[in-house]
Design a protein around this motif. Structure first.
Motif, PDB file in Angstrom:
ATOM      1  N   ARG A 228      68.726  -8.707 -26.146  1.00 17.41           N
ATOM      2  CA  ARG A 228      67.444  -8.910 -26.843  1.00 17.41           C
ATOM      3  C   ARG A 228      66.351  -9.353 -25.883  1.00 17.41           C
ATOM      4  N   TYR A 229      66.717 -10.052 -24.805  1.00 18.16           N
ATOM      5  CA  TYR A 229      65.707 -10.600 -23.891  1.00 18.16           C
ATOM      6  C   TYR A 229      66.054 -10.240 -22.440  1.00 18.16           C
ATOM      7  N   PRO A 230      66.031  -8.950 -22.116  1.00 16.91           N
ATOM      8  CA  PRO A 230      66.494  -8.510 -20.801  1.00 16.91           C
ATOM      9  C   PRO A 230      65.615  -8.961 -19.640  1.00 16.91           C
ATOM     10  N   ARG A 231      64.367  -9.305 -19.912  1.00 12.76           N
ATOM     11  CA  ARG A 231      63.457  -9.683 -18.825  1.00 12.76           C
ATOM     12  C   ARG A 231      63.410 -11.189 -18.586  1.00 12.76           C
ATOM     13  N   ASN A 232      64.065 -11.948 -19.418  1.00 12.05           N
ATOM     14  CA  ASN A 232      64.089 -13.403 -19.222  1.00 12.05           C
ATOM     15  C   ASN A 232      65.140 -13.802 -18.198  1.00 12.05           C
ATOM     16  N   LYS A 233      64.825 -14.860 -17.468  1.00 10.01           N
ATOM     17  CA  LYS A 233      65.783 -15.440 -16.526  1.00 10.01           C
ATOM     18  C   LYS A 233      66.732 -16.343 -17.325  1.00 10.01           C
ATOM     19  N   ILE A 234      67.909 -15.826 -17.614  1.00  8.50           N
ATOM     20  CA  ILE A 234      68.886 -16.556 -18.415  1.00  8.50           C
ATOM     21  C   ILE A 234      70.024 -17.025 -17.521  1.00  8.50           C
ATOM     22  N   VAL A 235      70.329 -18.316 -17.621  1.00  6.72           N
ATOM     23  CA  VAL A 235      71.396 -18.933 -16.837  1.00  6.72           C
ATOM     24  C   VAL A 235      72.515 -19.293 -17.810  1.00  6.72           C
ATOM     25  N   TRP A 236      73.721 -18.789 -17.538  1.00  3.70           N
ATOM     26  CA  TRP A 236      74.862 -18.990 -18.438  1.00  3.70           C
ATOM     27  C   TRP A 236      75.613 -20.249 -18.023  1.00  3.70           C
ATOM     28  N   ALA A 237      75.442 -21.320 -18.794  1.00  2.42           N
ATOM     29  CA  ALA A 237      76.056 -22.600 -18.463  1.00  2.42           C
ATOM     30  C   ALA A 237      77.574 -22.477 -18.390  1.00  2.42           C
ATOM     31  N   HIS A 238      78.131 -22.920 -17.270  1.00  3.29           N
ATOM     32  CA  HIS A 238      79.577 -23.024 -17.068  1.00  3.29           C
ATOM     33  C   HIS A 238      80.291 -21.671 -17.171  1.00  3.29           C
ATOM     34  N   MET A 239      79.543 -20.583 -17.013  1.00  2.00           N
ATOM     35  CA  MET A 239      80.134 -19.231 -17.153  1.00  2.00           C
ATOM     36  C   MET A 239      80.850 -19.068 -18.489  1.00  2.00           C
ATOM     37  N   GLY A 240      80.422 -19.827 -19.506  1.00  3.37           N
ATOM     38  CA  GLY A 240      81.014 -19.709 -20.830  1.00  3.37           C
ATOM     39  C   GLY A 240      82.311 -20.469 -21.020  1.00  3.37           C
ATOM     40  N   LEU A 241      82.770 -21.186 -19.992  1.00  5.27           N
ATOM     41  CA  LEU A 241      84.031 -21.920 -20.094  1.00  5.27           C
ATOM     42  C   LEU A 241      83.821 -23.299 -20.704  1.00  5.27           C
ATOM     43  N   SER A 242      84.908 -23.899 -21.174  1.00  3.49           N
ATOM     44  CA  SER A 242      84.829 -25.197 -21.840  1.00  3.49           C
ATOM     45  C   SER A 242      86.229 -25.790 -21.925  1.00  3.49           C
ATOM     46  N   LYS A 243      86.306 -27.034 -22.370  1.00  4.50           N
ATOM     47  CA  LYS A 243      87.616 -27.659 -22.587  1.00  4.50           C
ATOM     48  C   LYS A 243      88.374 -26.967 -23.716  1.00  4.50           C
ATOM     49  N   GLU A 244      87.647 -26.316 -24.612  1.00  3.82           N
ATOM     50  CA  GLU A 244      88.285 -25.617 -25.733  1.00  3.82           C
ATOM     51  C   GLU A 244      88.838 -24.256 -25.313  1.00  3.82           C
ATOM     52  N   LEU A 245      88.509 -23.842 -24.081  1.00  2.00           N
ATOM     53  CA  LEU A 245      88.987 -22.548 -23.572  1.00  2.00           C
ATOM     54  C   LEU A 245      89.638 -22.790 -22.212  1.00  2.00           C
ATOM     55  N   SER A 246      90.840 -23.306 -22.237  1.00  2.00           N
ATOM     56  CA  SER A 246      91.525 -23.709 -21.010  1.00  2.00           C
ATOM     57  C   SER A 246      92.624 -22.755 -20.576  1.00  2.00           C
ATOM     58  N   THR A 247      92.996 -21.806 -21.425  1.00  3.59           N
ATOM     59  CA  THR A 247      94.160 -20.966 -21.142  1.00  3.59           C
ATOM     60  C   THR A 247      93.827 -19.486 -21.024  1.00  3.59           C
ATOM     61  N   MET A 248      92.568 -19.129 -20.965  1.00  2.49           N
ATOM     62  CA  MET A 248      92.197 -17.715 -20.842  1.00  2.49           C
ATOM     63  C   MET A 248      92.689 -17.168 -19.512  1.00  2.49           C
ATOM     64  N   ASP A 249      93.164 -15.941 -19.516  1.00  2.00           N
ATOM     65  CA  ASP A 249      93.583 -15.281 -18.292  1.00  2.00           C
ATOM     66  C   ASP A 249      92.361 -15.162 -17.373  1.00  2.00           C
ATOM     67  N   PRO A 250      92.403 -15.747 -16.180  1.00  4.70           N
ATOM     68  CA  PRO A 250      91.243 -15.660 -15.283  1.00  4.70           C
ATOM     69  C   PRO A 250      90.790 -14.225 -15.035  1.00  4.70           C
ATOM     70  N   ALA A 251      91.721 -13.304 -14.940  1.00  4.46           N
ATOM     71  CA  ALA A 251      91.337 -11.907 -14.713  1.00  4.46           C
ATOM     72  C   ALA A 251      90.506 -11.373 -15.881  1.00  4.46           C
ATOM     73  N   GLN A 252      90.865 -11.775 -17.111  1.00  3.79           N
ATOM     74  CA  GLN A 252      90.083 -11.356 -18.274  1.00  3.79           C
ATOM     75  C   GLN A 252      88.699 -11.971 -18.232  1.00  3.79           C
ATOM     76  N   HIS A 253      88.625 -13.256 -17.908  1.00  3.53           N
ATOM     77  CA  HIS A 253      87.329 -13.917 -17.824  1.00  3.53           C
ATOM     78  C   HIS A 253      86.467 -13.281 -16.751  1.00  3.53           C
ATOM     79  N   ILE A 254      87.027 -13.045 -15.591  1.00  3.44           N
ATOM     80  CA  ILE A 254      86.276 -12.447 -14.496  1.00  3.44           C
ATOM     81  C   ILE A 254      85.776 -11.055 -14.877  1.00  3.44           C
ATOM     82  N   ALA A 255      86.586 -10.298 -15.589  1.00  2.00           N
ATOM     83  CA  ALA A 255      86.166  -8.962 -16.016  1.00  2.00           C
ATOM     84  C   ALA A 255      84.962  -9.039 -16.958  1.00  2.00           C
ATOM     85  N   VAL A 256      84.983  -9.999 -17.889  1.00  2.00           N
ATOM     86  CA  VAL A 256      83.854 -10.174 -18.806  1.00  2.00           C
ATOM     87  C   VAL A 256      82.596 -10.554 -18.029  1.00  2.00           C
ATOM     88  N   VAL A 257      82.722 -11.539 -17.137  1.00  6.68           N
ATOM     89  CA  VAL A 257      81.567 -12.008 -16.374  1.00  6.68           C
ATOM     90  C   VAL A 257      81.013 -10.886 -15.507  1.00  6.68           C
TER      91      VAL A 257
END
Length: 361
Positions: A228-257
């Motif tokens: 929706r806002y492709p021209r804005n400078k958006i910074v993704w805090a913590h790459m979307g990670l959190s204490k509630e997401l501690s077991t995600m496969d790093p390869a899956q996370h890296i692919a999304v990022v």
């Protein structure tokens, strides 16, 4: 060899030594600027930028403003984003940290930003370089945003040059009446995002990727924001990670990022919070996977601690959090190290008249 960070307007030039970062004498900088380089073998790997530091807590007493700045000088940090926290515990609550009091509302408030702005006006330190951030926008109720922005402009014209951390969805706050933004809310941010774009102001958005049970549960909300806002400078805090997401496969996370970085050229990753190190980077073999991601996108990430300056903390705590969140720097190639640890990506994103030194060959 000393290393020079050039800054022609807002700050004196600064020189990095193996021990600390100090202001250079007037007139000494230009001669060194062309010759100096940063020697990774002998100089610190800790970042000279803290793009995510909360000078105010959710509740209770804060570390005094000037004391926090002294922490930065002692640790070699010379550029910092002054975040408040955009939500406050009730004034009549004895709770000081929201996780300790589920059920107690933690709702958007401008109070922390006002205290930060007043402290800045009173102190105006030349070192470190401070960038004030607007943290209080209630992005789940966007009809309130224009009045809030008008207040910032009226009371502190030109002082705030960053926005966020804005909570699109923060799972940890859900027990405290946090209201996530909806797709419709995101669409209604349009007046704010136009204004931020026109002013060149980056926005740090906290958008949890998901939970252990559903690792990409909230991804669609963040993707809608980026589209929706492709021209804005958006910074993704913590790459979307959190204490509630501690077991995600790093390869899956890296692919999304990686996919989001490829599709959205104005997206920048925020590497703040020791959760990234503790839950992901420190696992066997994983650090290099993330270093490879950052090396493949060397201009697309900025560092930070996510330190919250509550009075029960000391310089030792800040120093540890800076060290922990900087460990990824050791695994980076020279280009990404210069962009992240030495601040070049932050300078460019914010439009500062500053240049990080090259890394010695």
């Amino acid at each position: 060899m000393p290393v020079l960070f050039r800054k022609r307007m807002l700050l004196p030039a600064v020189v990095v030594t193996a021990a600390a970062v100090v202001a250079s004498p007037a007139g000494a900088g230009n001669a060194l600027a062309d010759a100096a380089c940063f020697d990774r073998a002998t100089q610190p790997y800790t970042s000279v930028v803290d793009s995510h530091l909360h000078y105010r807590p959710f509740g209770g007493k804060a570390i005094p403003f000037d004391e926090v700045n002294d922490y930065l000088r002692q640790s070699g940090v010379r550029y910092v984003n002054v975040f408040g926290i955009g939500q406050k515990l009730p004034a009549d609550s004895d709770c000081t940290y929201y996780l300790n009091c589920p059920g107690t509302p933690v709702l958007p408030s401008i109070k922390n930003d006002i205290v930060n702005a007043e402290s800045y006006v009173e102190s105006k330190p030349a070192d470190p370089h401070l960038t004030l951030s607007m943290t209080s926008f209630d992005i789940a109720n966007p009809e309130t945003i224009p009045d809030t922005l008008d207040m910032y402009d009226r009371e502190y014209p030109g002082l705030f040059r960053w926005a966020g951390e804005l909570n699109l969805i923060k799972g940890a706050l859900l027990p405290n009446h946090h209201e996530p933004a909806t797709f419709q809310d995101i669409d209604a941010w349009a007046p704010l995002m136009r204004e931020l774009q026109a002013r060149g102001i980056p926005a740090t958005i906290h958008a949890d990727l998901g939970t252990d049970a559903e690792p990409t549960k909230y991804l669609a909300l963040f993707e809608h924001t980026l589209s929706r806002y492709p021209r804005n400078k958006i910074v993704w805090a913590h790459m979307g990670l959190s204490k509630e997401l501690s077991t995600m496969d790093p390869a899956q996370h890296i692919a999304v990022v990686s996919r989001l970085l490829d599709r959205h050229p104005n997206l920048t990753l925020d590497l703040s919070w020791r959760v990234l190190e503790d839950q992901y980077f420190s696992k066997p073999g994983v650090r290099q996977q993330y270093a490879d991601l950052l090396d493949a996108h060397p201009t697309r990430a900025i560092p930070g601690t996510d330190f919250v300056a509550s009075r029960d903390k000391t310089y030792a705590v800040y120093k540890e959090e800076l060290e922990v969140t900087s460990r990824i720097n050791k695994a980076l190639g020279d280009e990404a190290f210069r962009g992240i640890a030495l601040g070049e990506n932050y300078f460019r994103l914010l439009g500062l008249d500053a240049t990080a030194p090259p890394v010695c060959e």
